[in-house]
Each structure stands twice: as C-alpha cells, then as structure tokens.
Design a protein around this motif. Structure first.
Motif, PDB file in Angstrom:
ATOM      1  N   ALA A   1      24.564 -56.984 -23.222  1.00 45.46           N
ATOM      2  CA  ALA A   1      24.862 -58.184 -22.435  1.00 45.46           C
ATOM      3  C   ALA A   1      24.865 -57.852 -20.943  1.00 45.46           C
ATOM      4  O   ALA A   1      24.358 -58.631 -20.119  1.00 45.46           O
ATOM      5  N   PHE A   2      25.410 -56.686 -20.582  1.00 49.07           N
ATOM      6  CA  PHE A   2      25.427 -56.259 -19.183  1.00 49.07           C
ATOM      7  C   PHE A   2      24.000 -56.049 -18.676  1.00 49.07           C
ATOM      8  O   PHE A   2      23.635 -56.508 -17.594  1.00 49.07           O
TER       9      PHE A   2
ATOM     10  N   ARG B   1      18.437 -60.439 -15.418  1.00 48.47           N
ATOM     11  CA  ARG B   1      18.340 -61.823 -14.915  1.00 48.47           C
ATOM     12  C   ARG B   1      18.612 -61.877 -13.413  1.00 48.47           C
ATOM     13  O   ARG B   1      18.105 -62.751 -12.716  1.00 48.47           O
ATOM     14  N   GLU B   2      19.429 -60.946 -12.915  1.00 53.17           N
ATOM     15  CA  GLU B   2      19.713 -60.895 -11.477  1.00 53.17           C
ATOM     16  C   GLU B   2      18.561 -60.281 -10.686  1.00 53.17           C
ATOM     17  O   GLU B   2      18.599 -60.251  -9.461  1.00 53.17           O
TER      18      GLU B   2
ATOM     19  N   ASP C   1      21.199 -57.337 -19.876  1.00 55.74           N
ATOM     20  CA  ASP C   1      20.532 -58.641 -19.788  1.00 55.74           C
ATOM     21  C   ASP C   1      20.931 -59.386 -18.514  1.00 55.74           C
ATOM     22  O   ASP C   1      20.091 -59.992 -17.843  1.00 55.74           O
ATOM     23  N   GLU C   2      22.221 -59.328 -18.183  1.00 53.64           N
ATOM     24  CA  GLU C   2      22.707 -59.998 -16.976  1.00 53.64           C
ATOM     25  C   GLU C   2      22.050 -59.392 -15.728  1.00 53.64           C
ATOM     26  O   GLU C   2      21.605 -60.120 -14.836  1.00 53.64           O
ATOM     27  N   LYS C   3      21.979 -58.065 -15.680  1.00 54.49           N
ATOM     28  CA  LYS C   3      21.371 -57.402 -14.514  1.00 54.49           C
ATOM     29  C   LYS C   3      19.868 -57.691 -14.430  1.00 54.49           C
ATOM     30  O   LYS C   3      19.331 -57.851 -13.332  1.00 54.49           O
TER      31      LYS C   3
END
Length: 112
Positions: A63-64, A70-71, A66-68
C-alpha cells in the motif's frame, strides 16, 4: 437496656491482582517458520500466526509503494529513499488456544 457494641468493621476490600501476562516467546526466523511443514498442532498454529502477520506487513508495504507510485516516484527512487525496519525477533504469546503475535514493520526514510 443492652450495652451498645461497636459495629463490626467492614471487610477489607482486596484489590484484584491482575493476572500475570503470558510469557512472550520469540522466533529468530519467522520466514523459515512460515515455510516449514509443522509436526504438531501447536506448530501449525504458530506457523499460521507467522504467515498471517507477515501477510499484514506485506500488504502495508505494498500500500505504501502504491501510494508513492501514484505520487510520481519511480520504483528506483522508492528503493533509494525508503527502507523497511523489522524487529530482529518474532514475538508471540499463547492466550488460551490462540497465538498472539508481536511483530510490526516500520517504513523509514533512508539516511543520506
């Protein structure tokens, strides 16, 4: 008249002592335990608890990442900037018939 007597003192309230915490046991090799073939029911329960906890950690890491992504970070940048810290030992205690694991990961920024 009957002589007056002092009332009996109230019984002392005994504070309920907390039951001692179950002893924590440690595994130095949780990944190895997750991939072994257990021989007893207790070994099966420990292996399943290890697998479940490692799965939770893996999902949090994904999840971390994936978030990065997307950033706008690239996988190479994520690898260079962040690291995962894990405890050296996998701790657990037996509570009744359940295994309660104590193992968490933390994502930290790498030092330059």
């Amino acid at each position: 008249m009957a002589p007056r007597t002092k009332p009996a003192p109230a019984p002392a309230v005994v504070a309920e002592t907390a039951s001692p915490q179950p002893a924590v046991q440690y595994l130095a090799d949780p990944v190895t335990v997750a991939h072994t073939t257990p021989r007893t029911r207790e070994d099966i329960a420990i292996r399943d608890a290890v697998r479940a906890r490692l799965s939770v950690i893996e999902k949090a890491i994904m999840a971390f990442v994936d978030e990065k992504l997307r950033e706008g970070f690239s996988p190479a940048e994520i690898h260079q900037l962040y690291a995962v810290e894990l405890p050296i030992l996998f701790g657990y205690h037996v509570e009744g018939s359940r295994i309660r694991p104590h193992y968490d990961a933390q994502i930290v920024e790498r030092q330059a």
